[in-house]
Write an enzyme that holds these catalytic residues in place. Structure first.
Site, mmCIF file in Angstrom:
data_model
loop_
_atom_site.group_PDB
_atom_site.id
_atom_site.type_symbol
_atom_site.label_atom_id
_atom_site.label_comp_id
_atom_site.label_asym_id
_atom_site.label_seq_id
_atom_site.Cartn_x
_atom_site.Cartn_y
_atom_site.Cartn_z
ATOM 1 N N ASP A 1 0.860 -1.184 0.000
ATOM 2 C CA ASP A 1 0.000 0.000 0.000
ATOM 3 C C ASP A 1 0.896 1.234 0.000
ATOM 4 O OD1 ASP A 1 -2.925 1.046 0.574
ATOM 5 O OD2 ASP A 1 -1.574 2.216 1.851
ATOM 6 N N ASP B 1 -4.179 2.578 -4.861
ATOM 7 C CA ASP B 1 -2.730 2.566 -4.631
ATOM 8 C C ASP B 1 -2.268 1.264 -4.010
ATOM 9 O OD1 ASP B 1 -4.039 2.945 -2.271
ATOM 10 O OD2 ASP B 1 -2.652 4.455 -1.477
ATOM 11 N N ASP C 1 -1.881 9.595 -11.739
ATOM 12 C CA ASP C 1 -1.730 8.470 -12.663
ATOM 13 C C ASP C 1 -0.263 8.262 -13.033
ATOM 14 O OD1 ASP C 1 -4.426 8.164 -12.593
ATOM 15 O OD2 ASP C 1 -4.818 9.110 -14.538
ATOM 16 N N ASN D 1 -3.052 13.306 -5.388
ATOM 17 C CA ASN D 1 -4.246 13.661 -6.155
ATOM 18 C C ASN D 1 -4.783 15.033 -5.761
ATOM 19 O OD1 ASN D 1 -4.597 11.469 -7.917
ATOM 20 N ND2 ASN D 1 -5.389 10.209 -6.260
ATOM 21 N N HIS E 1 -5.230 14.541 -10.670
ATOM 22 C CA HIS E 1 -5.331 13.120 -11.001
ATOM 23 C C HIS E 1 -4.344 12.701 -12.089
ATOM 24 C CE1 HIS E 1 -8.886 12.322 -8.576
ATOM 25 N NE2 HIS E 1 -9.312 13.540 -8.917
#
Length: 864
Positions: free
Chosen positions: A489, A532, A506, A497, A502
């Site tokens: 994680d 994630d 990405d 973000n 965003h």
């Protein structure tokens, strides 16, 4: 006178001395004679043993030689099997009595011998010379039983081998003139002692010969078995070779006649096929024979309409048949064949006939037939099965050949009639091929997309679970092998973000995927689970250290700065490690769950580290299970309390809506607020029960709430997306909402943004149902970085509720711009947007400045 007497006395003494010498000489002569007799007997028996080929021959020779020494017309030998303890009579000769098995047919020979005088000598192990009186005395003493005819004398001597009695040597006399004495007793003793070794040697030789015969028979059977196996393998190789030849033939460009000739040659390699033909039936029900070879006819049969011949019989029944000449006669007799067309009958000379239907695309199109005229040539069922198997491949080859020939004829006809359009058709073929290739690429891409993440190109959860299932099956078959599962994680993904947008988020995920891939081997599997979260399957590791080394490489790689929006950004990762075992109870889901638990433990330990799942975490899971059960009990006993938190007009400080929030006082763990209870319900898989409990309480309190807050008060309620994942759960939700007493136009049901993105299809289906009931739909925890703003225009929603964490990150200009973009987008789409977590006056002022008019938080409650 005195002298005369003296002389007479001397003469008398000399005579007596001479007489004593004569007597001694006679005794010596008798002793020497006895020794000579015994020596001759032993030499004779030794010669017999040397010449005898078997024990039976030896016993006969002993008897014949013994008759030369003593009266032995009545002679037998008893022996005992050392393994079974059973007695037998390998040799028996008697003037009066037949063999004991004939005298006593209902008894075993061993039992008969043991209760007679032979058994007595066997038990005592001592020689016995017995007359009638001695025999009667033994009977009176209960030592023996009287068996057979009475005899004058009976002489038995035990045969011993290493002081163990192995048999008895017996002679007996029925004639009173024939008497046995010490000489015969001694002679029999010497003979018995000598023949015991000879018997043992001959018995050993006999047993050795039997063993050799048995071993020879076993080797012969093994040789025959191996020979049969080799023969079967040769047949299998020939069959495989024939199938390859058929496949090659179907792809070759040979003429039709050569094609069928080659088919016939291939069949002839497998079984005799001097008489063979292939027939086809066309759409006009006409039977034709494209190939025909026979020992009695050279011309091909002419095409004919379907009648009632043998070939038609196979085509109609659609089953392979092996028929003898008798079978064919029976079919003719019953009128099954040649009843309507006797002129077709050419079966008089046939010995056997095999017919196999040829099936193409599930339809019988013809038949393959072979038959024999020679009675020495016999087909078996296995030949029928072999030909049936080969016929399937022949059918495929014929189909391909017909397709090729048909295509070739079509092309030729097409070239003759439409020469002018050749280029156009060629271009059309090219376009068609491109379309086919394009469709294949699309299909391949769809398959790839179904198993891979669209952003990073990594395998997705479905692909990982399939690989994980294969790995578990492997370690169960190979107990020494092991694999590890790493659940990863990423830290601070939400901050990326919120801060950079965003698009940069990405880019961050794509770069992370590359870094993770550089840390593993080619045979390992890296998958993105969503958001994630990443999972790595380390296949075939040597121990715990392998997984630890990979985890340390990952932590190092992820900790290196990322270049996002021309700025360096430092992230991190939390890793949970679980190892496989050979337990049948372990599943793909369970080991993934173990790795997930270890990952959450790593996050709680401060992130940027790894944790290996162990028994302690299992214990914590058991504690979690206990807590789950207590929560379930608390729901059933209505121990969960519900408060209604207001949602305000931020500017006018007016209450616009209320939202139910729960809390629970646990005796051991203290007070549990709404957020923790939601997490516990989620971990316990009690989300549906928890939501149902809240909704029922809201339904009960609705009248009081209208009195307290007014008729126009809006109700906001967040529910789990588990309601939309299964038909029965969605059906129950629909029923609960429909049967409530709440004004549904005042009710807004919120769904989590993250769950909506992961399963959009099921959520849209649920949205339609809820809208039909008259309720409103909202999305909560909005802004966590999972959905795009453009997607909101396609959703039938009325309200957005920001995530609580957003109010805590209004720290720089980029973050403020992002939150303002949320407001502008909502206003443009005519959506309400609710700011949450407004706990300070500064936050209130910030949200007002950003265009927000609806909010919830501690600062608003205090001001009200």
């Amino acid at each position: 006178m005195i002298d005369k007497d003296v002389n007479d006395l001397k003469l008398t003494d000399n005579v007596e001395l001479l007489q004593r010498r004569v007597m001694r000489l006679r005794r010596l002569a008798a002793k020497y004679k006895r020794a000579e007799i015994i020596q001759n007997a032993l030499l004779g028996i030794s010669n017999i043993a040397t010449k005898a080929a078997s024990l039976d021959d030896f016993y006969i020779g002993v008897h014949q030689h013994l008759q030369r020494l003593i009266p032995a017309d009545n002679f037998f030998i008893a022996s005992q099997n050392p393994k079974t303890g059973m007695m037998s009579l390998p040799f028996f000769a008697d003037e009066k009595d037949p063999h004991p098995t004939e005298l006593y047919p209902d008894e075993e020979i061993s039992a008969i011998l043991k209760r007679g005088i032979t058994g007595y000598v066997f038990r005592t192990g001592q020689p016995l010379l017995c007359d009638d009186a001695g025999f009667d005395q033994l009977i009176a003493q209960g030592e023996i039983q009287g068996l057979g005819s009475p005899c004058h004398q009976w002489l038995g001597v035990p045969i011993k081998n290493q002081d163990m009695v192995s048999g008895v040597l017996v002679v007996q006399s029925y004639n009173e003139k024939i008497n046995y004495g010490e000489l015969e007793l001694e002679l029999m003793g010497f003979i018995s002692h000598h023949i015991s070794g000879v018997m043992e040697r001959l018995l050993h030789n006999e047993q050795l010969e039997l063993a050799i015969e048995e071993r020879t028979r076993e080797l012969s059977q093994a040789y025959n078995s191996l020979k049969s196996e080799v023969k079967e393998r040769v047949k299998a190789e020939n069959l495989q070779k024939s199938l390859f030849e058929i496949a090659d033939l179907s792809a070759s460009n040979v003429a039709q006649h050569d094609f069928y000739n080659r088919i016939h040659q291939i069949i002839s390699q497998l079984l005799p096929a001097q008489n063979c033909f292939i027939s086809f039936i066309d759409n006009n029900n006409t039977l034709s024979f494209p190939f025909y070879v026979s020992q009695v006819a050279s011309e091909y049969p002419a095409s004919r309409p379907m009648q009632d011949g043998l070939t038609e019989y196979i085509l109609q029944h659609k089953q392979p048949r092996l028929l003898s000449s008798e079978d064919i006669k029976t079919l003719i007799k019953h009128g099954d064949i040649y009843a309507q067309s006797p002129a077709l009958n050419k079966t008089e000379l046939m010995h056997q006939w095999i017919g196999i239907p040829l099936i193409i695309n599930g339809k019988v199109v013809g038949a393959l037939t072979i038959y024999s005229l020679d009675k020495k040539q016999n087909y078996q069922i296995k030949d029928l099965e072999l030909l049936t198997f080969v016929s399937q491949h022949i059918s495929n080859a014929i189909e391909r050949k017909h397709a090729v020939d048909s295509l070739k004829r079509s092309h030729e006809l097409l070239e003759e009639k439409v020469t002018a359009r050749t280029q156009a058709l060629a271009q059309m073929n090219i376009n068609l091929q491109e379309e086919v290739n394009q469709r294949r690429k699309i299909e391949a891409q769809l398959v790839h997309d179904a198993q891979h993440d669209g952003l990073t190109g990594l395998p997705n959860r479905n692909y990982l679970m399939e690989r994980l299932s294969q790995a578990l099956k492997h370690v169960r078959r190979h107990g020494l092998d092991q694999f590890a599962l790493l659940f990863i994680d990423l830290d601070r993904f939400k901050v990326i973000n919120d801060t950079f947008g965003h698009l940069e988020g990405d880019r961050f995920l794509i770069e992370t995927a590359k870094r993770l891939k550089s840390c593993i081997r080619e045979n390992d599997t890296l998958a993105r689970m969503g958001g994630d979260e990443f999972v790595i399957l380390l296949d075939t590791i040597h121990g715990t250290q392998d997984a630890v080394e990979v985890s340390e490489r990952i932590l190092h790689q992820i900790s290196q700065p990322y270049l996002l929006a021309n700025q360096d950004f430092v992230s991190g990762a939390s890793i949970g490690i679980a190892f496989s075992n050979t337990s049948q109870l372990e599943t793909s889901e369970s080991i993934l769950r173990d790795a997930d638990k270890a990952m959450y433990k790593a996050k709680s330990n401060g992130k940027g580290c790894y944790i290996i799942f162990d028994s302690k975490l299992s214990y914590q899971s058991e504690q979690q299970y206990d807590l789950d059960q207590q929560l379930k009990l608390a729901i059933s006993q209505q121990q969960i309390k519900i408060d209604y938190h207001p949602i305000y007009d931020i500017d006018q400080k007016k209450i616009l809506a209320i939202e139910p929030k729960t809390h629970w006082h646990h005796d051991k763990h203290g007070k549990w607020e709404h957020t923790k209870l939601l997490q516990l319900a989620n971990n316990s898989q009690l989300e549906l029960d928890f939501d149902d409990y809240i909704f029922k309480q809201l339904n009960q309190d609705y009248s009081k709430l209208k009195q307290e807050f007014g008729e126009e008060i809006q109700l906001y309620m967040s529910i789990s997306s588990q309601h939309v994942k299964h038909k029965y759960a969605l059906r129950n939700l629909k029923k609960t909402v429909k049967n409530s007493g709440i004004d549904l136009s005042k009710l807004t049901i919120f769904f989590n943004e993250k769950s909506l993105v992961k399963d959009t299809e099921n959520h849209l289906n649920a949205f339609d149902i809820i809208k039909q009931l008259g309720a409103n739909i909202g999305v909560d925890h909005f802004g966590t970085g999972y959905s795009s703003l453009s997607s909101l225009s396609f959703l039938p929603i009325s309200t957005l509720m920001l995530d609580n964490e957003i109010s805590k990150h209004l720290l720089n200009e980029n973050q403020l711009k992002l939150v303002k973009a949320y407001s502008l987008s909502a206003n443009a789409l005519d959506l309400k947007i609710v700011a949450t977590g407004i706990d300070t006056l500064q936050q209130r002022q910030q949200f007002l400045a950003l265009g927000y008019r609806i909010g919830q938080g501690r600062a608003l409650r205090q001001a009200h």
